[in-house]
Enzyme design. Structure first.
Site, PDB file in Angstrom:
ATOM      1  N   HIS A 107     -42.349  -7.938  17.340  1.00  0.00           N
ATOM      2  CA  HIS A 107     -43.317  -6.849  17.455  1.00  0.00           C
ATOM      3  C   HIS A 107     -43.075  -6.069  18.743  1.00  0.00           C
ATOM      4  O   HIS A 107     -42.878  -6.670  19.797  1.00  0.00           O
ATOM      5  CB  HIS A 107     -44.743  -7.407  17.468  1.00  0.00           C
ATOM      6  CG  HIS A 107     -45.774  -6.345  17.699  1.00  0.00           C
ATOM      7  ND1 HIS A 107     -46.192  -5.489  16.703  1.00  0.00           N
ATOM      8  CD2 HIS A 107     -46.461  -5.996  18.834  1.00  0.00           C
ATOM      9  CE1 HIS A 107     -47.098  -4.662  17.208  1.00  0.00           C
ATOM     10  NE2 HIS A 107     -47.283  -4.948  18.501  1.00  0.00           N
ATOM     11  N   CYS A 131     -11.316   4.015   0.674  1.00  0.00           N
ATOM     12  CA  CYS A 131     -12.581   3.811   1.389  1.00  0.00           C
ATOM     13  C   CYS A 131     -12.492   4.270   2.840  1.00  0.00           C
ATOM     14  O   CYS A 131     -13.326   5.037   3.321  1.00  0.00           O
ATOM     15  CB  CYS A 131     -12.986   2.343   1.325  1.00  0.00           C
ATOM     16  SG  CYS A 131     -14.509   1.962   2.222  1.00  0.00           S
ATOM     17  N   GLY A 173     -24.220  16.182  -9.733  1.00  0.00           N
ATOM     18  CA  GLY A 173     -24.243  14.732  -9.893  1.00  0.00           C
ATOM     19  C   GLY A 173     -25.553  14.158  -9.397  1.00  0.00           C
ATOM     20  O   GLY A 173     -26.363  14.854  -8.765  1.00  0.00           O
ATOM     21  N   LYS A 223     -19.612   8.478   5.501  1.00  0.00           N
ATOM     22  CA  LYS A 223     -20.651   7.899   6.364  1.00  0.00           C
ATOM     23  C   LYS A 223     -20.588   8.487   7.772  1.00  0.00           C
ATOM     24  O   LYS A 223     -21.612   8.547   8.461  1.00  0.00           O
ATOM     25  CB  LYS A 223     -20.511   6.376   6.409  1.00  0.00           C
ATOM     26  CG  LYS A 223     -20.657   5.697   5.054  1.00  0.00           C
ATOM     27  CD  LYS A 223     -21.912   6.154   4.328  1.00  0.00           C
ATOM     28  CE  LYS A 223     -21.972   5.614   2.912  1.00  0.00           C
ATOM     29  NZ  LYS A 223     -21.075   6.286   1.968  1.00  0.00           N
ATOM     30  N   LEU A 235      -3.245   1.939   5.076  1.00  0.00           N
ATOM     31  CA  LEU A 235      -4.089   0.754   5.079  1.00  0.00           C
ATOM     32  C   LEU A 235      -5.555   1.163   5.150  1.00  0.00           C
ATOM     33  O   LEU A 235      -5.910   2.139   5.813  1.00  0.00           O
ATOM     34  CB  LEU A 235      -3.753  -0.137   6.285  1.00  0.00           C
ATOM     35  CG  LEU A 235      -2.699  -1.210   6.094  1.00  0.00           C
ATOM     36  CD1 LEU A 235      -2.513  -1.990   7.392  1.00  0.00           C
ATOM     37  CD2 LEU A 235      -3.056  -2.157   4.952  1.00  0.00           C
ATOM     38  N   GLY A 236      -6.393   0.383   4.494  1.00  0.00           N
ATOM     39  CA  GLY A 236      -7.806   0.737   4.414  1.00  0.00           C
ATOM     40  C   GLY A 236      -8.132   1.443   3.123  1.00  0.00           C
ATOM     41  O   GLY A 236      -9.298   1.549   2.735  1.00  0.00           O
ATOM     42  N   GLY A 237      -7.086   1.953   2.458  1.00  0.00           N
ATOM     43  CA  GLY A 237      -7.261   2.557   1.146  1.00  0.00           C
ATOM     44  C   GLY A 237      -8.127   3.800   1.146  1.00  0.00           C
ATOM     45  O   GLY A 237      -8.351   4.443   2.176  1.00  0.00           O
ATOM     46  N   GLU A 239       0.863  -1.200   0.000  1.00  0.00           N
ATOM     47  CA  GLU A 239       0.000   0.000   0.000  1.00  0.00           C
ATOM     48  C   GLU A 239       0.889   1.236   0.000  1.00  0.00           C
ATOM     49  O   GLU A 239       1.773   1.362   0.844  1.00  0.00           O
ATOM     50  CB  GLU A 239      -0.917  -0.006   1.218  1.00  0.00           C
ATOM     51  CG  GLU A 239      -1.678   1.278   1.459  1.00  0.00           C
ATOM     52  CD  GLU A 239      -2.532   1.710   0.282  1.00  0.00           C
ATOM     53  OE1 GLU A 239      -2.396   2.878  -0.140  1.00  0.00           O
ATOM     54  OE2 GLU A 239      -3.321   0.894  -0.232  1.00  0.00           O
ATOM     55  N   LYS A 240       0.657   2.136  -0.946  1.00  0.00           N
ATOM     56  CA  LYS A 240       1.542   3.299  -1.054  1.00  0.00           C
ATOM     57  C   LYS A 240       1.181   4.408  -0.069  1.00  0.00           C
ATOM     58  O   LYS A 240       2.019   5.269   0.234  1.00  0.00           O
ATOM     59  CB  LYS A 240       1.534   3.850  -2.481  1.00  0.00           C
ATOM     60  CG  LYS A 240       0.230   4.470  -2.931  1.00  0.00           C
ATOM     61  CD  LYS A 240       0.377   5.027  -4.347  1.00  0.00           C
ATOM     62  CE  LYS A 240      -0.912   5.671  -4.826  1.00  0.00           C
ATOM     63  NZ  LYS A 240      -0.762   6.223  -6.186  1.00  0.00           N
TER      64      LYS A 240
END
Length: 482
Positions: free
Chosen positions: A447, A47, A184, A56, A43-45, A39-40
C-alpha cells in the site's frame, strides 16, 4: 555441393531464429543436444526486427508522450512538445541491435551453431541451406520448424510501405500520419490505432466484415469503446475494403459498410491482416507433414508433427500468433526431443494489448462462463477508487474477477488500466493453481499500489470491498428476491 554428397551431421536443426527458435535452441543445448540454428534474415526473427518489439516501442513512445503532456497536473510546466522522427528511428535501431546482440551472445555461450541462409527440406532427415552462392546439406536426427508466417495478401490492395502498410511496416513510418485508417479489430489494430492517435493522428478504425465489436469481456469492450470515443477515434463496424487508390495526398479507400458502398480519404492505411504460414517456403509440405486447410502445420501437445522426428512451433502452427506461445512451444519441443515429458497447455494464455490504458485478460469472460452454464459471481473494482491510481493520475480502467458461486474457483481475470500488463501474471498463476476467492483476499498487498485493486475486486465477490459504497438496501432486497 550436389545433393546426395556427404552431409554435415547434426543432432538437432532448427529453422528460424525468432523467439520460439532461439529459446528452443538454448534449451536443447542445455539438455545436451548439438544444435544448429538457421535464420535467413536476422536473429530475433519477425518479432524483434519487424513485429512486436518495434510496435511496442511505438506504443511506449505514445505512452511517454501522454505522460509528458499530463505532467502539468503534477506541477510541471511543460512547453511545446515536438516529435523527432529521426531520433525515434535511431532509438528503435539501437534497441533492436542491442537485443539482437544479446540473443547472439546467449546462443554462442550455449554453443549453439548459428547459420545464415534459406533452409529447405530435402527429405525427412536432410535439409539444404543456401546463402548466396553457398549451398550445404545437413542431415539431422530431429528438426524443429520455427519458420513463422507473413502478413496475408489482401485482395485488391498493394502494400507500398509508404501509404499502405501491413504489420511489418506500420511501426516504421517516417512521419506521423495526418489521417490513419486502421482496418482490423485484433491486438495489432487496436495498439496502432491508440498509439498514432496519442501521437496526434486522426484515426478511423474499420472493423472487418461481420465484426460489430471487440473480442473481450463485455466490460473491457464497453470501457475501450468509451475511451476511443473520448479520444475521438472513429469506429466503423462491419466493413469490407473493395479497392484502394494512391495519389499525392494519400489513399482513396472504397469500402462496403453493410450493403452500402462508401469512400474514405486518408493519408495512410494500415491493414491488420491474418498471417500466412511459411510452410511452403521451406518445403515442409513436400514431406507430407500434417497441415490444416490454410497451410498451418498441425502439432501435438509436445509440438511433434505427423513426422515423428520433426517438430513445429510458433506462428507456422495452428493457434494465436503470439511470441509467448512460440517460446513455450520451443522449450517443450526441445525437452521432448531430449526424452522429457513436457506438455503445452494454452488454456490460461494471457492476452495483452498495449493501448492507453493497457488491457490484459486471462481465463473465461463473463459471457463465456455464462454460456457454459456456470453459476457465476462478479467482482468489479474501478481504478478511480484506488489510492495509487488517484495519486498517479491514471484512474481510467478497472479490475474484474469472474468466480464460480458453488466452488469459489476463479474463472477469469480482466484488467484495463495502468499496471495491467504486469498484474495479469498474478491472475495467470492464480488460474493455473486453481485459486479460490480466498486465495486472492488472504495475501497482504503493498500500500499504496494498483495491485490493491485485485484485492478489492476479489473482496467485491462477497460484498466486502472497502472502497466501494454498499448498494442501497432496496437493491439488496431486489437481488435476494431474484
Amino acid at each position: 555441393m550436389v545433393v546426395g554428397e556427404m552431409a554435415h551431421e547434426r543432432d538437432l536443426v532448427i529453422i528460424g531464429g525468432g523467439p520460439g527458435g532461439y529459446h528452443a535452441a538454448i534449451r536443447a543445448s542445455q539438455l545436451g543436444q548439438k544444435v544448429t540454428l538457421i535464420e535467413k534474415e536476422e536473429l530475433g526473427g519477425i518479432c524483434l526486427n519487424k513485429g512486436c518489439i518495434p510496435s511496442k516501442l511505438l506504443t511506449a513512445q505514445a505512452k511517454k508522450h501522454r505522460e509528458i503532456l499530463s505532467a502539468g497536473n503534477m506541477g510541471f510546466e511543460i512547453g511545446s512538445l515536438k516529435i523527432n522522427i529521426d531520433k525515434q528511428a535511431s532509438n528503435r535501431k539501437k534497441v533492436i541491435d542491442q537485443l539482437k546482440k544479446g540473443i547472439e551472445a546467449l546462443c554462442q555461450a550455449n554453443k549453439v551453431e548459428l547459420l545464415k541462409g534459406s533452409a529447405y527440406f530435402l527429405s525427412t532427415d536432410r535439409i539444404g541451406v543456401e546463402n548466396g552462392d553457398s549451398f550445404e546439406v545437413y542431415r539431422f536426427k530431429n528438426a524443429i520448424i520455427a519458420a513463422g508466417a507473413k502478413p496475408a495478401v489482401t485482395p485488391g490492395i498493394s502494400f507500398d510501405g509508404k501509404r499502405i502498410h501491413n504489420k511489418w511496416t506500420v511501426s516504421f513510418l517516417d512521419q506521423i500520419p495526418g489521417h490513419l485508417v486502421v482496418y482490423g479489430s485484433d491486438v495489432n489494430a487496436l495498439e496502432i490505432a491508440a498509439a498514432y492517435r496519442t501521437l496526434g493522428s486522426e484515426v478511423t478504425l474499420l472493423l472487418e466484415k461481420g465484426k460489430k465489436d471487440f473480442n473481450f469481456d463485455s466490460s473491457v469492450t464497453k470501457e475501450l469503446k468509451r475511451i476511443f470515443k473520448k479520444e475521438k477515434i472513429s469506429i466503423l463496424i462491419d466493413s469490407e475494403i473493395q479497392s484502394t487508390e494512391i495519389n499525392q495526398e494519400g489513399v482513396i479507400l472504397t469500402y462496403k459498410a453493410g450493403s452500402d458502398e462508401r469512400t474514405l480519404t486518408c493519408t495512410h492505411l494500415f491493414i491488420s491482416s491474418k498471417n500466412k504460414p511459411n510452410t511452403y517456403d521451406i518445403g515442409a509440405d513436400r514431406l507430407g507433414v500434417g497441415m490444416n486447410s490454410e497451410g498451418f502445420i498441425q502439432a501435438d501437445r509436445q509440438c511433434r508433427t505427423s513426422m515423428p522426428n520433426i517438430y513445429a512451433i510458433g506462428d507456422i502452427t495452428e493457434g494465436p500468433p503470439l511470441a509467448l506461445r512460440a517460446i513455450s512451444q520451443g522449450k517443450a519441443a526441445a525437452e521432448a526431443i531430449a526424452g522429457l515429458s513436457p506438455e503445452i497447455d494454452l488454456r490460461f494464455m494471457p492476452k495483452v494489448v498495449h493501448t492507453i490504458p493497457p488491457i490484459a485478460t486471462v481465463g473465461l469472460t463473463e459471457e463465456e462462463a455464462a454460456e457454459q452454464g456456470l453459476n457465476i459471481k462478479i467482482g468489479h473494482f474501478p481504478l478511480m477508487s484506488n489510492g495509487y491510481s488517484a495519486l498517479s493520475g491514471k484512474k481510467e480502467g478497472f479490475i474484474k474477477v469472474v468466480s464460480e458461486v458453488d466452488t469459489h474457483l476463479i474463472l477469469g481475470i480482466h484488467i484495463m488500466g495502468e499496471g495491467a500488463l504486469e498484474l495479469i501474471s498474478a491472475g495467470t498463476i492464480a488460474l493455473e493453481m486453481a485459486a479460490r476467492d480466498e486465495d486472492l483476499t488472504f495475501p497482504l498487498y503493498p500500500h499504496p499500489s494498483i495491485s490493491e485493486g485485485v484485492l478489492e475486486a476479489a473482496e467485491m465477490l462477497n460484498g466486502k470491498a472497502i472502497h466501494i459504497p454498499p448498494k442501497p438496501k432496496n437493491e439488496k432486497m431486489k437481488a435476494k428476491l431474484l
